[in-house]
Design an enzyme around this catalytic site. Structure first.
Site, PDB file in Angstrom:
ATOM      1  CG  ASP A 156      -1.711   7.642   0.948  1.00  0.00           C
ATOM      2  OD1 ASP A 156      -0.647   8.085   0.486  1.00  0.00           O
ATOM      3  OD2 ASP A 156      -2.828   7.914   0.461  1.00  0.00           O
ATOM      4  CG  ASP A 182      -1.655   1.226   1.469  1.00  0.00           C
ATOM      5  OD1 ASP A 182      -2.275   1.707   0.505  1.00  0.00           O
ATOM      6  OD2 ASP A 182      -1.614   1.757   2.597  1.00  0.00           O
ATOM      7  CG  ASP A 232      -8.644   4.235  -2.995  1.00  0.00           C
ATOM      8  OD1 ASP A 232      -8.743   4.609  -4.180  1.00  0.00           O
ATOM      9  OD2 ASP A 232      -9.627   4.114  -2.238  1.00  0.00           O
ATOM     10  CG  ASP A 253      -2.314   1.945   6.371  1.00  0.00           C
ATOM     11  OD1 ASP A 253      -3.196   2.694   6.835  1.00  0.00           O
ATOM     12  OD2 ASP A 253      -1.952   2.000   5.186  1.00  0.00           O
ATOM     13  CG  ASP A 273      -5.435  11.164  -2.005  1.00  0.00           C
ATOM     14  OD1 ASP A 273      -4.679  11.513  -2.941  1.00  0.00           O
ATOM     15  OD2 ASP A 273      -6.201  10.191  -2.082  1.00  0.00           O
TER      16      ASP A 273
END
Length: 241
Positions: free
Chosen positions: A10, A8, A99, A179, A19
């Protein structure tokens, strides 16, 4: 037989949310309520599209945004881990499934000088359009009711593994490092000798703990090893080689 590292981004590769980090490029580092309150659960990428439009409306250039994004901190030990992966590309493949969006991730990785560690980034496609505004679109549509409307990480991972298998690449072991809540779904497609590595104190660790002792169809088969520093991930990776 190779090892696959799946990250992942972030709060995993970087120690913040890329973001929301972008908001620090705004005067006062805040969004107006009209934008801030427009978020609907499960529709984060649409919200980020509105954030990007607002940034453009303030005449903040993509170059200015990029310079701000390049200051986001990496998680402790992560640069050493990525450097190690870069030095062992013959035996380690590495992908990011996030994402966030491709623009922010590419900017951050390029600034770090560590983009060679990452073979592919799977994230919401973003670009600077002809008006000089940043824009972002959802990664794909899917029928998974556990994931945000724009991305099911399990589907992304399964497709990647299928395509690599068709190309003759089989992975001896897979490490999935994440996470958040949207990192649980891909954990279900891992095998018993794979490893899912949730960050300590974050949502994924709590969700995996709740699944312990569940029946087979509701359990994660992979070994679970929590981490707080990427140094621990590097130790596990080295031990498996």
């Amino acid at each position: 037989m190779k090892t696959l590292m799946v990250f992942d981004f972030d709060h995993t590769v970087v120690d913040d949310n890329s973001d929301t980090w972008v908001i620090s490029c705004l005067p006062g580092q805040t969004l107006p309520d009209s934008v801030e309150n427009s978020y609907r659960k499960g529709h984060w990428t649409e919200f980020m599209g509105r954030v990007m439009k607002y940034i453009g409306d303030q005449d903040i250039s993509p170059d200015r945004v990029r310079s701000v994004m390049e200051t986001i901190p990496f998680t402790a030990g992560m640069k050493d881990l990525l450097a190690f992966i870069s030095e062992h590309k013959s035996t380690i493949d590495c992908i990011v499934i996030s994402d966030s969006n491709t623009l922010f991730i590419d900017w951050i990785l390029q600034a770090s000088g560590l983009q060679a560690a990452v073979d592919q980034v799977f994230s919401n496609p973003a670009k600077v359009n002809e008006l000089g505004y940043m824009e972002v679109h959802g990664y794909h549509s899917h029928d998974c009711d556990k994931c945000p409307v724009n991305m099911c990480k399990r589907k992304v991972l399964e497709l990647y593994l299928s395509e690599r298998s068709d190309g003759g690449v089989k992975y001896e072991r897979l490490f999935y490092v994440g996470d958040g809540g949207n990192d649980l779904c891909p954990s279900f497609c891992l095998r018993g000798h794979d490893v899912v590595m949730p960050r300590k104190g974050f949502t994924l660790e709590k969700l995996l703990a709740r699944l312990e002792g569940q029946k087979d169809d509701a359990s994660v088969k992979a070994k679970v090893i929590a981490w707080s520093s990427a140094t621990e991930i590097l130790e596990e990776l080295k031990a498996s080689m």
